[in-house]
Design a protein around this motif. Structure first.
Motif, PDB file in Angstrom:
ATOM      1  N   PRO A   1     -69.541  57.412  49.283  1.00 30.35           N
ATOM      2  CA  PRO A   1     -68.355  56.616  49.605  1.00 30.35           C
ATOM      3  C   PRO A   1     -67.304  56.685  48.488  1.00 30.35           C
ATOM      4  N   LEU A   2     -66.045  56.596  48.888  1.00 32.78           N
ATOM      5  CA  LEU A   2     -64.947  56.578  47.926  1.00 32.78           C
ATOM      6  C   LEU A   2     -64.713  55.180  47.358  1.00 32.78           C
ATOM      7  N   THR A   3     -65.345  54.188  47.952  1.00 30.78           N
ATOM      8  CA  THR A   3     -65.169  52.804  47.517  1.00 30.78           C
ATOM      9  C   THR A   3     -66.445  52.267  46.881  1.00 30.78           C
ATOM     10  N   GLN A   4     -66.280  51.168  46.179  1.00 31.96           N
ATOM     11  CA  GLN A   4     -67.400  50.414  45.600  1.00 31.96           C
ATOM     12  C   GLN A   4     -67.138  48.941  45.907  1.00 31.96           C
ATOM     13  N   TYR A   5     -68.140  48.217  46.378  1.00 35.03           N
ATOM     14  CA  TYR A   5     -67.998  46.795  46.673  1.00 35.03           C
ATOM     15  C   TYR A   5     -69.121  46.029  45.997  1.00 35.03           C
ATOM     16  N   LYS A   6     -68.824  44.793  45.632  1.00 34.77           N
ATOM     17  CA  LYS A   6     -69.862  43.932  45.053  1.00 34.77           C
ATOM     18  C   LYS A   6     -69.415  42.476  45.108  1.00 34.77           C
ATOM     19  N   VAL A   7     -70.368  41.589  44.962  1.00 35.67           N
ATOM     20  CA  VAL A   7     -70.109  40.158  44.843  1.00 35.67           C
ATOM     21  C   VAL A   7     -70.388  39.801  43.395  1.00 35.67           C
ATOM     22  N   GLU A   8     -69.427  39.147  42.764  1.00 33.78           N
ATOM     23  CA  GLU A   8     -69.561  38.760  41.360  1.00 33.78           C
ATOM     24  C   GLU A   8     -69.455  37.241  41.235  1.00 33.78           C
ATOM     25  N   LYS A   9     -69.894  36.731  40.111  1.00 34.89           N
ATOM     26  CA  LYS A   9     -69.770  35.298  39.842  1.00 34.89           C
ATOM     27  C   LYS A   9     -68.779  35.077  38.708  1.00 34.89           C
ATOM     28  N   ASP A  10     -67.933  34.088  38.894  1.00 38.12           N
ATOM     29  CA  ASP A  10     -67.008  33.685  37.842  1.00 38.12           C
ATOM     30  C   ASP A  10     -67.817  32.953  36.781  1.00 38.12           C
ATOM     31  N   PRO A  11     -67.823  33.456  35.525  1.00 38.10           N
ATOM     32  CA  PRO A  11     -68.650  32.822  34.491  1.00 38.10           C
ATOM     33  C   PRO A  11     -68.233  31.388  34.164  1.00 38.10           C
ATOM     34  N   GLU A  12     -66.979  31.049  34.405  1.00 35.11           N
ATOM     35  CA  GLU A  12     -66.513  29.698  34.080  1.00 35.11           C
ATOM     36  C   GLU A  12     -66.829  28.688  35.172  1.00 35.11           C
ATOM     37  N   THR A  13     -66.625  29.096  36.427  1.00 37.08           N
ATOM     38  CA  THR A  13     -66.817  28.142  37.533  1.00 37.08           C
ATOM     39  C   THR A  13     -68.124  28.339  38.278  1.00 37.08           C
ATOM     40  N   GLY A  14     -68.714  29.521  38.171  1.00 32.78           N
ATOM     41  CA  GLY A  14     -69.925  29.820  38.917  1.00 32.78           C
ATOM     42  C   GLY A  14     -69.660  30.217  40.362  1.00 32.78           C
ATOM     43  N   ASP A  15     -68.377  30.245  40.748  1.00 30.05           N
ATOM     44  CA  ASP A  15     -68.019  30.650  42.113  1.00 30.05           C
ATOM     45  C   ASP A  15     -68.254  32.141  42.301  1.00 30.05           C
ATOM     46  N   SER A  16     -68.689  32.511  43.486  1.00 29.88           N
ATOM     47  CA  SER A  16     -68.871  33.921  43.829  1.00 29.88           C
ATOM     48  C   SER A  16     -67.588  34.448  44.459  1.00 29.88           C
ATOM     49  N   PHE A  17     -67.291  35.709  44.180  1.00 29.39           N
ATOM     50  CA  PHE A  17     -66.144  36.340  44.818  1.00 29.39           C
ATOM     51  C   PHE A  17     -66.454  37.799  45.093  1.00 29.39           C
ATOM     52  N   PHE A  18     -65.843  38.297  46.135  1.00 31.14           N
ATOM     53  CA  PHE A  18     -66.049  39.651  46.630  1.00 31.14           C
ATOM     54  C   PHE A  18     -64.998  40.567  46.017  1.00 31.14           C
ATOM     55  N   THR A  19     -65.434  41.710  45.480  1.00 31.72           N
ATOM     56  CA  THR A  19     -64.491  42.672  44.908  1.00 31.72           C
ATOM     57  C   THR A  19     -64.731  44.061  45.493  1.00 31.72           C
ATOM     58  N   GLY A  20     -63.679  44.830  45.521  1.00 30.53           N
ATOM     59  CA  GLY A  20     -63.769  46.203  45.980  1.00 30.53           C
ATOM     60  C   GLY A  20     -62.888  47.097  45.128  1.00 30.53           C
ATOM     61  N   GLU A  21     -63.321  48.337  44.967  1.00 31.66           N
ATOM     62  CA  GLU A  21     -62.561  49.331  44.207  1.00 31.66           C
ATOM     63  C   GLU A  21     -62.503  50.617  45.001  1.00 31.66           C
ATOM     64  N   ILE A  22     -61.425  51.363  44.792  1.00 36.72           N
ATOM     65  CA  ILE A  22     -61.332  52.699  45.360  1.00 36.72           C
ATOM     66  C   ILE A  22     -60.840  53.622  44.260  1.00 36.72           C
ATOM     67  N   ASP A  23     -61.463  54.779  44.171  1.00 33.11           N
ATOM     68  CA  ASP A  23     -61.109  55.764  43.154  1.00 33.11           C
ATOM     69  C   ASP A  23     -60.774  57.065  43.877  1.00 33.11           C
ATOM     70  N   LEU A  24     -59.493  57.465  43.819  1.00 28.90           N
ATOM     71  CA  LEU A  24     -59.043  58.666  44.518  1.00 28.90           C
ATOM     72  C   LEU A  24     -58.332  59.607  43.546  1.00 28.90           C
ATOM     73  N   PRO A  25     -58.544  60.911  43.691  1.00 29.22           N
ATOM     74  CA  PRO A  25     -57.914  61.889  42.795  1.00 29.22           C
ATOM     75  C   PRO A  25     -56.532  62.298  43.328  1.00 29.22           C
ATOM     76  N   LEU A  26     -55.549  61.433  43.170  1.00 23.21           N
ATOM     77  CA  LEU A  26     -54.240  61.705  43.758  1.00 23.21           C
ATOM     78  C   LEU A  26     -53.171  61.921  42.694  1.00 23.21           C
ATOM     79  N   SER A  27     -52.369  62.915  42.928  1.00 23.54           N
ATOM     80  CA  SER A  27     -51.185  63.162  42.116  1.00 23.54           C
ATOM     81  C   SER A  27     -50.028  63.264  43.092  1.00 23.54           C
TER      82      SER A  27
END
Length: 100
Positions: free
Chosen positions: A60-86
């Protein structure tokens, strides 16, 4: 929703055929943006699919994960995409495009 996106992502990580479908969905949006800005969408498509297989298997060209905010302990969903574009929208090769 996040749980189902993570399940689909994990399936795409394990199965190159699912990764192909996963990436094609991403590329539908990338291609539309490339066409709208006068890019060679076929070259963009080829570069991204080649990039997806750099590690020896198609992934996959994307990466997804659920992380926790170290200060509040709340979980949040993050996604990244890495593309070789010029890409460019002014100057360079884009000047040779008859549309512009």
């Amino acid at each position: 929703v996040a749980k189902r996106v993570l399940e689909a992502f994990n399936f795409a990580k394990l199965d190159p055929f699912r990764a192909t479908t996963h990436n094609k969905g991403i590329m539908n949006g990338v291609d539309a943006a490339a066409i709208a800005t006068g890019q060679d969408w076929r070259a963009v498509e080829a570069a991204c699919h080649a990039f997806a297989s750099l590690k020896g298997t198609y992934s996959p060209l994307t990466q997804y994960k659920v992380e926790k905010d170290p200060e509040t302990g709340d979980s949040f969903f993050t996604g990244e995409i890495d593309l070789p574009l010029s890409l460019g929208v002014r100057g360079g090769v884009i000047q040779n495009n008859a549309v512009y």
